[in-house]
Design a protein around this motif. Sequence first.
Motif, mmCIF file in Angstrom:
data_model
loop_
_atom_site.group_PDB
_atom_site.id
_atom_site.type_symbol
_atom_site.label_atom_id
_atom_site.label_comp_id
_atom_site.label_asym_id
_atom_site.label_seq_id
_atom_site.Cartn_x
_atom_site.Cartn_y
_atom_site.Cartn_z
ATOM 1 N N VAL A 1 72.195 48.958 16.632
ATOM 2 C CA VAL A 1 73.787 49.339 16.567
ATOM 3 C C VAL A 1 73.926 50.475 17.646
ATOM 4 N N LEU A 2 74.712 50.318 18.647
ATOM 5 C CA LEU A 2 74.991 51.364 19.599
ATOM 6 C C LEU A 2 76.422 52.085 18.782
ATOM 7 N N LEU A 3 76.235 53.291 18.592
ATOM 8 C CA LEU A 3 77.411 53.900 17.634
ATOM 9 C C LEU A 3 77.943 55.206 18.459
ATOM 10 N N GLY A 4 79.230 55.529 18.301
ATOM 11 C CA GLY A 4 79.555 56.732 18.855
ATOM 12 C C GLY A 4 81.030 56.833 18.966
ATOM 13 N N PRO A 5 81.580 57.899 19.357
ATOM 14 C CA PRO A 5 82.898 58.134 19.330
ATOM 15 C C PRO A 5 83.736 57.325 20.594
ATOM 16 N N SER A 6 84.995 57.007 20.665
ATOM 17 C CA SER A 6 85.639 56.278 21.478
ATOM 18 C C SER A 6 85.465 56.989 22.914
ATOM 19 N N GLY A 7 84.986 56.175 23.773
ATOM 20 C CA GLY A 7 85.017 56.560 25.443
ATOM 21 C C GLY A 7 83.529 57.096 25.554
ATOM 22 N N PRO B 1 68.616 54.166 10.010
ATOM 23 C CA PRO B 1 69.891 54.691 9.356
ATOM 24 C C PRO B 1 69.662 55.772 8.469
ATOM 25 N N GLU B 2 68.464 55.776 7.667
ATOM 26 C CA GLU B 2 68.240 56.681 6.733
ATOM 27 C C GLU B 2 67.872 58.100 7.422
ATOM 28 N N ARG B 3 66.925 57.958 8.563
ATOM 29 C CA ARG B 3 66.594 59.142 9.301
ATOM 30 C C ARG B 3 67.547 59.679 9.970
ATOM 31 N N MET C 1 77.548 61.323 11.440
ATOM 32 C CA MET C 1 77.109 60.240 10.309
ATOM 33 C C MET C 1 77.729 60.429 8.936
ATOM 34 N N GLY C 2 78.501 61.506 8.637
ATOM 35 C CA GLY C 2 79.285 61.842 7.274
ATOM 36 C C GLY C 2 79.389 63.306 7.128
ATOM 37 N N GLU C 3 80.172 63.521 6.081
ATOM 38 C CA GLU C 3 80.699 65.019 5.901
ATOM 39 C C GLU C 3 79.429 65.982 5.648
ATOM 40 N N ILE C 4 79.372 67.103 6.261
ATOM 41 C CA ILE C 4 78.475 67.885 6.207
ATOM 42 C C ILE C 4 78.917 69.528 5.898
ATOM 43 N N ASN C 5 78.074 69.952 4.965
ATOM 44 C CA ASN C 5 78.334 71.572 4.908
ATOM 45 C C ASN C 5 77.242 72.372 5.523
ATOM 46 N N THR C 6 77.835 73.297 6.166
ATOM 47 C CA THR C 6 76.659 74.195 7.078
ATOM 48 C C THR C 6 76.934 75.599 6.691
ATOM 49 N N ILE C 7 75.648 76.259 6.294
ATOM 50 C CA ILE C 7 75.602 77.584 5.863
ATOM 51 C C ILE C 7 75.027 78.251 7.029
ATOM 52 N N THR D 1 79.834 49.642 17.715
ATOM 53 C CA THR D 1 80.787 50.009 16.907
ATOM 54 C C THR D 1 81.088 51.530 16.835
ATOM 55 N N HIS D 2 82.443 51.948 16.368
ATOM 56 C CA HIS D 2 82.489 53.332 16.229
ATOM 57 C C HIS D 2 82.553 53.655 14.672
ATOM 58 N N ASP D 3 82.065 52.904 14.028
ATOM 59 C CA ASP D 3 82.189 53.059 12.375
ATOM 60 C C ASP D 3 80.903 53.099 11.732
ATOM 61 N N GLN D 4 80.569 54.208 11.531
ATOM 62 C CA GLN D 4 79.319 54.771 11.141
ATOM 63 C C GLN D 4 78.780 54.167 9.897
ATOM 64 N N GLU D 5 79.761 53.867 8.858
ATOM 65 C CA GLU D 5 79.323 52.987 7.697
ATOM 66 C C GLU D 5 78.776 51.718 8.179
ATOM 67 N N GLU D 6 79.376 51.065 9.183
ATOM 68 C CA GLU D 6 79.075 49.929 9.616
ATOM 69 C C GLU D 6 77.786 49.592 10.254
ATOM 70 N N ALA D 7 77.417 50.909 11.024
ATOM 71 C CA ALA D 7 76.258 50.988 11.614
ATOM 72 C C ALA D 7 75.062 51.181 10.425
ATOM 73 N N MET D 8 75.412 51.993 9.551
ATOM 74 C CA MET D 8 74.208 52.235 8.388
ATOM 75 C C MET D 8 73.910 50.961 7.484
ATOM 76 N N ALA D 9 74.942 50.010 7.589
ATOM 77 C CA ALA D 9 74.884 48.756 6.488
ATOM 78 C C ALA D 9 74.244 47.583 7.434
ATOM 79 N N ILE D 10 74.043 47.613 8.739
ATOM 80 C CA ILE D 10 73.365 46.592 9.453
ATOM 81 C C ILE D 10 72.439 46.959 10.155
ATOM 82 N N ALA D 11 72.136 48.198 10.806
ATOM 83 C CA ALA D 11 71.274 48.411 11.689
ATOM 84 C C ALA D 11 69.692 48.751 11.109
#
Length: 345
Positions: free
Chosen positions: A34-40, A219-221, A235-241, A192-202
């Motif tokens: 799956v080629l994933l990434g933001p528009s453009g 997807p796990e990695r 890939m998803g929400e993230i907290n950074t410290i 796709t630009h949908d990371q959930e879709e990418a994780m579901a199928i790739a």
Amino acid sequence: MTAPVEIEAITRRFGRVTVLDAVSLELEAGEFAVLLGPSGCGKTTLLNIIGGFLDASAGTVRIGGNDVTQLPAAQRPTTTVFQDYALFPHMTIAQNVAFGLRMRGERRRARLARAAEMLELVGLPGMARRRPHELSGGQRQRVALARALAVRPEVLLLDEPLGALDLKLRRAMQDELKTIQREVGTTFIHVTHDQEEAMAIADRVVLMNAGRIEDQGSPERVYLRPQTAFSAAFMGEINTIPGTAEDGGVATPLGHITVAHHLAVGQKAMLCVRPEHLLRQRPAIGQATVQDGAFFGTHTRVHLSVEGLPDLIAHLPVGAEIKPGDAVPLTPDTDAMFVLPRDPQ
Ligand code: ATP
């Protein structure tokens, strides 16, 4: 049929703008990539170069070990499923599915038998005599898939094929696409630009950003151990410290936190933890105050304030008894934390 795909230093410029910048990628035969990434970011441009709809400014595309860079689309062992399906309205469903075989001069009986087999594969037996306007959007999408697979491509290219479907249907089609891909064994390259879709199928997520590959892997990695800050956030929400790398961990405003990392001691670091790993009944690393919570069906999402840190986000199981102002211990699963270098400010 199936084949490996090798993309070597593909660059594409439109005028003076570089849209793909020396992209290299190796896919194994039978992989679902799956080629994933933001528009453009260049996903569709790369797919079109693989399919032969667009020339590269530089670089090579090999399919099954053969250099296809100069071949027109029709001579490549690829077919494409487009987002708008592109079915022929005046043809029956069976004629649509058999179209590519007719172009190749296959006999009518063999064509119709193959069309019936493909309609069975995509879960549309009995629809052969209908016309596209008599089908729902999801059914038309399946016909487009059946048509693309009917000619036995080595590589199937899919450009946002589920983009026009509602969420429920999209999830159902993701499952089906994966099942069909396993059954036929063809190499799939899906945009796709949908990371959930990418994780579901790739099998392999290829995350692109501004004309380059930012990260790639299972997807796990890519979700659990992203290679870059962009990848972690996309890939998803993230907290950074923020902190500094130390032997066996990171020095943070909450003290030393033991966590594996590959940074040099003294290097500026970013300790990263996903919201679902923040409150996990492990040893506490600090205290937080609940600011607010929102019900998300599968979890409750809460904002936490922690002295000396930016606000954090945590996911709690539905029904967790928690309200604004409550003090909660911060108990992350440190095994699920990861550390990335922090750019000097
Ligand atoms: P999206 O998810 O929005 O479809 P994408 O990642 O598929 O985005 P591309 O369609 O590959 O992105 O486009 C990448 C960049 O190339 C964009 O900035 C786009 O404007 C530019 N681009 C694409 N085709 C052309 C063209 N024919 N002429 C000029 N610029 C183009």
